[in-house]
Design a protein around this motif. Structure first.
Motif, PDB file in Angstrom:
ATOM      1  N   LEU A  60       0.814  -1.213   0.000  1.00  0.00           N
ATOM      2  CA  LEU A  60       0.000   0.000   0.000  1.00  0.00           C
ATOM      3  C   LEU A  60       0.849   1.264   0.000  1.00  0.00           C
ATOM      4  N   GLY A  61       2.117   1.141  -0.366  1.00  0.00           N
ATOM      5  CA  GLY A  61       3.035   2.268  -0.259  1.00  0.00           C
ATOM      6  C   GLY A  61       2.654   3.483  -1.061  1.00  0.00           C
ATOM      7  N   ASP A  62       1.853   3.333  -2.131  1.00  0.00           N
ATOM      8  CA  ASP A  62       1.489   4.488  -2.960  1.00  0.00           C
ATOM      9  C   ASP A  62       0.289   5.266  -2.430  1.00  0.00           C
ATOM     10  N   LEU A  63      -0.384   4.729  -1.415  1.00  0.00           N
ATOM     11  CA  LEU A  63      -1.503   5.458  -0.828  1.00  0.00           C
ATOM     12  C   LEU A  63      -0.979   6.622   0.016  1.00  0.00           C
ATOM     13  N   ASP A  64      -1.862   7.561   0.308  1.00  0.00           N
ATOM     14  CA  ASP A  64      -1.478   8.706   1.138  1.00  0.00           C
ATOM     15  C   ASP A  64      -1.758   8.406   2.605  1.00  0.00           C
ATOM     16  N   ALA A  81      -4.441   8.337   9.421  1.00  0.00           N
ATOM     17  CA  ALA A  81      -5.510   8.132   8.439  1.00  0.00           C
ATOM     18  C   ALA A  81      -4.883   7.756   7.107  1.00  0.00           C
ATOM     19  N   VAL A  82      -5.246   6.586   6.606  1.00  0.00           N
ATOM     20  CA  VAL A  82      -4.806   6.141   5.284  1.00  0.00           C
ATOM     21  C   VAL A  82      -5.867   6.571   4.275  1.00  0.00           C
ATOM     22  N   VAL A  83      -5.451   7.223   3.207  1.00  0.00           N
ATOM     23  CA  VAL A  83      -6.396   7.786   2.241  1.00  0.00           C
ATOM     24  C   VAL A  83      -6.129   7.170   0.866  1.00  0.00           C
ATOM     25  N   GLY A  84      -7.173   6.614   0.282  1.00  0.00           N
ATOM     26  CA  GLY A  84      -7.059   6.012  -1.038  1.00  0.00           C
ATOM     27  C   GLY A  84      -8.362   6.106  -1.795  1.00  0.00           C
TER      28      GLY A  84
END
Length: 627
Positions: A60-64, A81-84
């Motif tokens: 998930l490294g490309d998520l914000d 907060a992980v944002v995708g």
């Protein structure tokens, strides 16, 4: 607000740098005006790398990621907060609560709460659920926002995780939010399964402009959130109004309708002394406003203790809608908003720092909203850095062109409804008037001969299941730690009729905001006035104001004494804030009189007064029967 925004891969690389947390602390300081606590900084160093590493291993490294994301209007922050983006919605926000716990047990008598070390804290799933529901009910920065949540206890083994999962009923709303431990994110867990456990499977990077809109958007309550709070207030009849109070409620609603939409901001001022029902009326009005279209209401108080009492009574439905007002207006307000400000006399206004003659904190609030309703009792102003008067409000309305309406509450419902007692107390704590000796029935008022007798009177009522409290002027040091055992710092010596010296001492109320494990009979500061065990500590003006109990004993300290037929103030005897202690006796007198008036009007059924100064005690004895 957040302390870091970027991709997960970039944050994972940064998090292993020793300077990274220091840089986040600097951002926190610049945006909030204060440093995070040392314990919190330590948790950042220990927890962030663990979760970021797991997210990278999950592919998930490309998520914000947003670290320490503030939830406007609540004073709370999301750890991460992980944002995708998934296939159905523009933006998906996954709230992650991080815990380092290795041990926790249910808190006795407090469903949904756990004892962890020396603190009582919400169950992690409940905490995550609160954040998620807030975002679902309030976040309007973008369209089609989906929210999820998970709690990661990265030091917890299977036994603790099983225990925490078992205390959540299957039908609990919190059961939606999984609890993960160290084994759930182990290196051996396949990437797809790890992403699934973290509630992030299938997410792809979200458009940067969608994240920007989410962060920049004004948060305001959904109609669903308003409806739930209205149901809680009105459906359970938590705030019944009697006679004059209900007539006042209708008059205030009429004033709100008349003031709204006219001039730069409508202003309604509700004046009333102690016990006239200001808080109950404000709460009932909040319920009605929640049902009205385009009102976007808030119920604010200037007292942290009163806010906590209301939030506990109204439960999660109050999140973001019932809050403490300090200097800045809550987020999400606009010209459709009606804001109810209870205890407006305690608003932080810093009169000596005003540049325009009117407090900036109230001006900013009034400029933001359609109607501001202030509940005011000028004689409850107890510090030079707070308060507003009716004259100041009327002058501002004239100068600004704001429409102002006034509603006066005359009938009081505390002190057994004894108007005579309130009038007598007003005269007693007046700079230039003197009451007649007390001889009215209907209210139990007497002189306490000594502190030991006061305590026995309070203890006897408490033993019979009645709420009873001791309060005192802030004339003793308050250096105790925030956790029990509490030191008996309110210490008094006196000579009895036998000329022997006697002594008595009790602790001030607990400083902590939450219950302390192992001390069920020592209520936290916001609940000292109402919860079991509060009678064993002494409360002050800041824990008693705005609240009530059945029986109250009031100790007058050396800061207010009677000499030559008049009250004299001695600010040097105070242990309160420096801005009070450094006042001249003439200026301090107003605040001392107001303080003791407030303390003497908390009890609904009976009051005992006692002064540590012998000459003042003799004066009180000339006015009161002995107990």
């Amino acid at each position: 607000m957040y302390v870091h925004r970027g991709t997960i891969s970039e944050a994972a690389r940064q998090s292993v740098r020793p300077e990274f947390v220091d840089e986040c602390v600097a951002r926190f300081r610049s945006r909030r005006g204060m440093d995070p606590g040392e314990e919190e900084i330590g948790s950042w160093r220990r927890s962030w790398p663990v979760l970021l590493d797991a997210l990278v291993r999950a592919g998930l490294g490309d998520l914000d990621v947003l670290l320490e994301l503030s939830l406007p209007g609540t004073g709370e922050r999301v750890d991460m907060a992980v944002v995708g983006q998934d296939t159905d919605v523009e933006l998906t926000v996954v709230v992650v609560e991080l815990k380092q716990w290795t041990w926790a047990v249910p808190a006795p008598g407090e469903p949904g709460m756990l004892e962890v070390g020396q603190r009582t804290l919400p169950h992690p799933a409940r905490q995550v659920g609160g954040y998620v529901h807030y975002l679902r009910d309030w976040a309007v920065g973008g369209t089609g926002i989906q929210t999820r949540g998970v709690a990661l206890l990265h030091n917890a083994g299977a036994e603790l995780l099983g225990h925490l999962r078992a205390v959540l009923p299957p039908d609990s709303p919190s059961a939606e939010f999984p609890l993960l431990g160290r084994d759930d994110i182990a290196d051996s867990v396949p990437a797809d399964e790890l992403a699934d456990r973290l509630h992030c499977r299938g997410l792809t990077p979200a458009p940067k402009d969608a994240i920007d809109r989410f962060l920049a958007g004004e948060h305001r309550p959904s109609q669903r959130a308003l409806q739930r709070l209205a149901d809680n207030i009105e459906g359970r009849n938590r705030f019944p109004l009697v006679g004059e109070q209900d007539r006042a409620r209708r008059a205030i609603l009429d004033a709100v309708k008349e003031a709204g939409g006219k001039g730069p901001g409508g202003l309604v001022v509700v004046t009333g002394g102690p016990g006239t029902g200001k808080t109950a009326i404000a709460a009932r009005l909040m319920g009605e406003l929640c049902r009205m279209e385009r009102r976007n209401p808030r119920l604010l108080t200037t007292s942290g203790a009163l806010t906590k009492q209301l939030q506990r009574l109204l439960q999660d439905e109050s999140r973001g809608l019932v809050a403490t007002f300090k200097q800045q207006p809550p987020s999400g307000l606009d010209k459709s908003s009606v804001v109810l400000l209870d205890e407006a006399h305690r608003a932080e206004t810093y009169p000596e720092q005003r540049t325009s003659g009117f407090p900036a904190s109230l001006r900013n609030l009034l400029d933001r909203v359609g109607v501001l309703v202030l509940f005011l009792d000028e004689r409850q102003i107890v510090r030079p850095t707070e308060g507003i008067t009716l004259d100041e409000l009327e002058s501002h309305a004239r100068e600004s062109g704001a429409v102002m309406r006034r509603v006066d509450l005359e009938t009081q419902f505390r002190c057994n409804g004894s108007q005579a007692y309130h009038q007598w107390v007003d005269l007693l704590f007046s700079a230039d008037r003197t009451p007649q000796p007390w001889n009215s029935g209907g209210y139990d008022l007497a002189l306490g001969p000594d502190p030991q007798a006061l305590a026995a009177w309070v203890d006897d009522h408490a033993a019979q299941g009645r709420s009873a409290r001791i309060t005192a002027g802030f004339c003793w040091p308050w250096n105790a730690e925030a956790v029990p055992p509490l030191e008996p710092e309110v210490a008094i010596r006196w000579h009895g009729p036998d000329e022997d010296e006697h002594s008595w001492a009790r602790p001030w109320n607990l400083r902590a905001e939450r219950p302390v494990p192992g001390f069920p009979d020592v209520p936290p500061r916001p609940f000292w006035a109402t919860d079991e065990g509060g009678h064993d500590q002494v409360g002050c003006i800041y824990t008693a104001q705005g609240l009530e109990y059945a029986f109250g004993a009031v100790i007058l300290g050396a800061d207010l004494v009677r000499r030559d037929g008049r009250w004299q103030a001695h600010p040097e005897a105070s242990h309160d804030a420096r801005q009070l202690r450094e006042l001249s006796p003439r200026r301090y007198l107003r605040y001392a009189l107001n303080t003791y008036r407030v303390l003497a009007t908390r009890a609904t059924h009976g009051t005992r007064l006692y002064s540590t100064d012998p000459e003042t005690q003799d004066y009180l004895a000339s006015l009161l029967p002995g107990s």
